[in-house]
Design a protein around this motif. Structure first.
Motif, mmCIF file in Angstrom:
data_model
loop_
_atom_site.group_PDB
_atom_site.id
_atom_site.type_symbol
_atom_site.label_atom_id
_atom_site.label_comp_id
_atom_site.label_asym_id
_atom_site.label_seq_id
_atom_site.Cartn_x
_atom_site.Cartn_y
_atom_site.Cartn_z
ATOM 1 N N PRO A 50 0.826 -1.214 0.000
ATOM 2 C CA PRO A 50 0.000 0.000 0.000
ATOM 3 C C PRO A 50 0.857 1.260 0.000
ATOM 4 C CG PRO A 50 0.066 -0.954 2.185
ATOM 5 C CD PRO A 50 0.747 -1.934 1.276
ATOM 6 N N ILE A 51 0.248 2.351 -0.375
ATOM 7 C CA ILE A 51 0.906 3.650 -0.320
ATOM 8 C C ILE A 51 0.384 4.371 0.919
ATOM 9 C CG2 ILE A 51 -0.837 4.792 -1.760
ATOM 10 C CD1 ILE A 51 1.413 6.462 -2.976
ATOM 11 N N ILE A 52 1.262 5.048 1.627
ATOM 12 C CA ILE A 52 0.888 5.752 2.852
ATOM 13 C C ILE A 52 1.004 7.250 2.593
ATOM 14 C CG2 ILE A 52 1.402 6.089 5.298
ATOM 15 C CD1 ILE A 52 2.714 3.296 5.244
ATOM 16 N N VAL A 53 -0.101 7.954 2.743
ATOM 17 C CA VAL A 53 -0.131 9.396 2.523
ATOM 18 C C VAL A 53 -0.467 10.075 3.842
ATOM 19 C CG1 VAL A 53 -1.175 11.294 1.229
ATOM 20 C CG2 VAL A 53 -0.875 9.058 0.135
ATOM 21 N N ASP A 54 0.473 10.865 4.333
ATOM 22 C CA ASP A 54 0.301 11.567 5.613
ATOM 23 C C ASP A 54 -0.151 10.629 6.729
ATOM 24 O OD1 ASP A 54 1.107 13.910 4.453
ATOM 25 O OD2 ASP A 54 -0.907 14.714 4.179
ATOM 26 N N GLY A 55 0.457 9.440 6.765
ATOM 27 C CA GLY A 55 0.215 8.505 7.850
ATOM 28 C C GLY A 55 -0.937 7.540 7.655
ATOM 29 N N THR A 56 -1.739 7.727 6.619
ATOM 30 C CA THR A 56 -2.860 6.825 6.349
ATOM 31 C C THR A 56 -2.536 5.954 5.148
ATOM 32 O OG1 THR A 56 -4.444 8.439 7.213
ATOM 33 C CG2 THR A 56 -5.321 6.676 5.829
ATOM 34 N N ALA A 90 -0.276 9.739 -5.234
ATOM 35 C CA ALA A 90 0.067 8.503 -5.938
ATOM 36 C C ALA A 90 0.746 8.810 -7.268
ATOM 37 C CB ALA A 90 -1.189 7.664 -6.162
ATOM 38 N N ALA A 91 0.256 9.836 -7.969
ATOM 39 C CA ALA A 91 0.875 10.233 -9.238
ATOM 40 C C ALA A 91 2.295 10.743 -9.007
ATOM 41 C CB ALA A 91 0.028 11.304 -9.921
ATOM 42 N N ALA A 92 2.495 11.497 -7.922
ATOM 43 C CA ALA A 92 3.839 11.980 -7.594
ATOM 44 C C ALA A 92 4.770 10.811 -7.300
ATOM 45 C CB ALA A 92 3.774 12.925 -6.393
ATOM 46 N N TRP A 93 4.244 9.803 -6.591
ATOM 47 C CA TRP A 93 5.053 8.620 -6.294
ATOM 48 C C TRP A 93 5.436 7.893 -7.581
ATOM 49 C CZ3 TRP A 93 7.317 6.737 -1.957
ATOM 50 C CH2 TRP A 93 7.878 5.458 -2.064
ATOM 51 N N GLU A 94 4.461 7.682 -8.442
ATOM 52 C CA GLU A 94 4.724 6.990 -9.702
ATOM 53 C C GLU A 94 5.716 7.764 -10.568
ATOM 54 O OE1 GLU A 94 3.075 3.786 -10.787
ATOM 55 O OE2 GLU A 94 3.241 3.963 -8.611
ATOM 56 N N ILE A 130 4.742 10.811 1.624
ATOM 57 C CA ILE A 130 4.315 9.616 0.895
ATOM 58 C C ILE A 130 5.309 8.493 1.184
ATOM 59 C CG2 ILE A 130 3.588 8.739 -1.360
ATOM 60 C CD1 ILE A 130 3.767 11.719 -2.317
ATOM 61 N N GLU A 131 4.792 7.330 1.572
ATOM 62 C CA GLU A 131 5.650 6.183 1.877
ATOM 63 C C GLU A 131 5.148 4.946 1.146
ATOM 64 O OE1 GLU A 131 6.662 5.741 6.168
ATOM 65 O OE2 GLU A 131 5.217 7.381 6.411
ATOM 66 N N LYS A 132 6.101 4.111 0.759
ATOM 67 C CA LYS A 132 5.746 2.825 0.164
ATOM 68 C C LYS A 132 6.947 1.895 0.270
ATOM 69 C CE LYS A 132 3.609 0.676 -3.883
ATOM 70 N NZ LYS A 132 3.118 0.849 -5.270
ATOM 71 N N THR A 135 10.186 3.164 1.874
ATOM 72 C CA THR A 135 10.789 4.382 1.327
ATOM 73 C C THR A 135 9.852 5.558 1.545
ATOM 74 O OG1 THR A 135 11.962 3.127 -0.375
ATOM 75 C CG2 THR A 135 11.704 5.488 -0.749
ATOM 76 N N ARG A 136 10.399 6.663 1.997
ATOM 77 C CA ARG A 136 9.584 7.843 2.286
ATOM 78 C C ARG A 136 10.032 9.014 1.418
ATOM 79 N NH1 ARG A 136 8.891 10.280 8.319
ATOM 80 N NH2 ARG A 136 7.761 8.308 8.515
ATOM 81 N N ARG A 137 9.051 9.735 0.893
ATOM 82 C CA ARG A 137 9.323 10.964 0.149
ATOM 83 C C ARG A 137 8.364 12.042 0.623
ATOM 84 N NH1 ARG A 137 8.648 8.021 -5.549
ATOM 85 N NH2 ARG A 137 10.443 6.600 -5.486
ATOM 86 N N LYS A 138 8.812 13.274 0.548
ATOM 87 C CA LYS A 138 7.953 14.404 0.870
ATOM 88 C C LYS A 138 7.874 15.324 -0.343
ATOM 89 C CE LYS A 138 8.762 14.510 5.868
ATOM 90 N NZ LYS A 138 9.164 15.353 7.028
#
Length: 326
Positions: A50-56, A90-94, A130-132, A135-138
């Motif tokens: 899953p992708i984690i956005v701001d902790g969710t 999600a688009a930023a992550w991709e 954003i985490e997956k 790996t974490r990115r801001k």
């Protein structure tokens, strides 16, 4: 100083389209909480992370598609802020983006005038973590630009050599954007690109209605065929469900023909007083890939290149022409 990396996103009612410097793609506009238990039928999808956005945590795209609590704007009248935020993340992550970014996106043509300022304000300054997979990115949305959907697709069409060569010097140019929930029509003066207010409108029918029509007819023969098979029915009209092969190609063909005539009939009614002024008519949107050939046969219009990506490519082109620095 470095130019801000651009993330162009078209958050549609069914699909999210995105373009950045190095990546472009499409995924389903669906999210679902990570904790949801998926059915055994789709257990293979649970192997995804899953992708984690701001902790969710969320599943998104195809990984969320069959979740019981999946949320998609295709089921709602409007895109919620929370859903849009997760899908942009999600688009930023991709796109492998992090840090300061320039977000270029759009609004429906009929909402643009009233909601441009408030939407830009809502996006500007957003900071998302954003985490997956550990790996974490801001990302920090440092600059925002909005374009009206439909008009954006027209700008993209004009950038194409095949369209530019036949672009008229006078009269009107109209673009018919065949979307999931609506069919949006943008009409401009060929020489100035000035929108014609009375000829920019939305028709409250879209590809979703066509899919539901095909599904309703199919259910008369196969009552247990599930809702999620509607996409396959629209794409090919054939498939296998519970080891039973079905073939609704004729139903699909007849439904597309009927639906295309419905769209064209609405266009002819709306353009009744201006039809002779239309010098060029273009088709775009995801629906153009299904309906384009039929509509072109009964209405003098042509499908542009990459019709599904037309709006988001325009967002990217417009942003790339500007200079925003980090």
């Amino acid at each position: 100083m470095n130019r801000l990396p651009i993330l162009a996103v078209d958050v549609g009612y069914k699909k999210v389209k995105y373009v950045s410097h190095q990546h472009e793609g499409i995924f389903n506009a669906v999210i679902a909480p990570e904790k949801t238990v998926m059915s055994d039928t789709y257990s293979a999808v649970t192997k995804s992370t899953p992708i984690i956005v701001d902790g969710t945590a969320y599943w998104f795209g195809k990984d969320a598609l069959y979740q019981p609590t999946a949320v998609t704007s295709a089921k709602n009248q409007r895109m919620t802020t929370e859903l849009a935020k997760v899908l942009v993340a999600a688009a930023a992550w991709e796109s492998s983006l992090e840090g300061d970014i320039f977000l270029s996106t759009g609004l429906p043509l009929d909402l643009f005038k009233d909601e441009q300022a408030i939407t830009e304000k809502a996006w500007l300054g957003q900071q998302l973590t954003i985490e997956k997979g550990g790996t974490r990115r801001k990302i920090h949305i440092k600059a925002v630009e909005l374009l009206p959907q439909g008009i954006a697709a027209l700008l993209y069409a004009l950038s194409l050599k095949t369209i530019a060569e036949k672009w008229p010097t006078s009269g009107l140019v109209t673009l018919i954007d065949l979307g999931e929930r609506t069919t949006d029509v943008a009409t401009v003066r060929a020489d100035t690109l000035e929108p014609i207010r009375g000829l920019c409108f939305s028709i409250e029918v879209g590809v979703r209605d066509l899919k539901q029509q095909i599904l309703r007819i199919a259910k008369q023969e196969l009552p247990l065929i599930p809702e999620f098979m509607a996409d396959d029915l629209l794409k090919t009209g054939t498939g296998i469900y519970r080891r039973q092969r079905y073939d609704f190609t004729q139903v699909r063909r007849d439904s597309i023909e009927q639906f295309a005539h419905q769209i064209v009939g609405e266009l002819q009614t709306r353009f009744a007083a201006s039809d002779s002024l239309i010098a060029l008519a273009l088709l775009a949107g995801g629906g153009a890939e299904v309906l384009g050939e039929t509509i072109s046969r009964i209405y003098d219009a042509e499908v542009i290149e990459e019709p599904t990506m037309a709006n988001v490519l325009a967002y990217y082109q417009k942003a790339a022409a500007q200079k925003f620095f980090s």
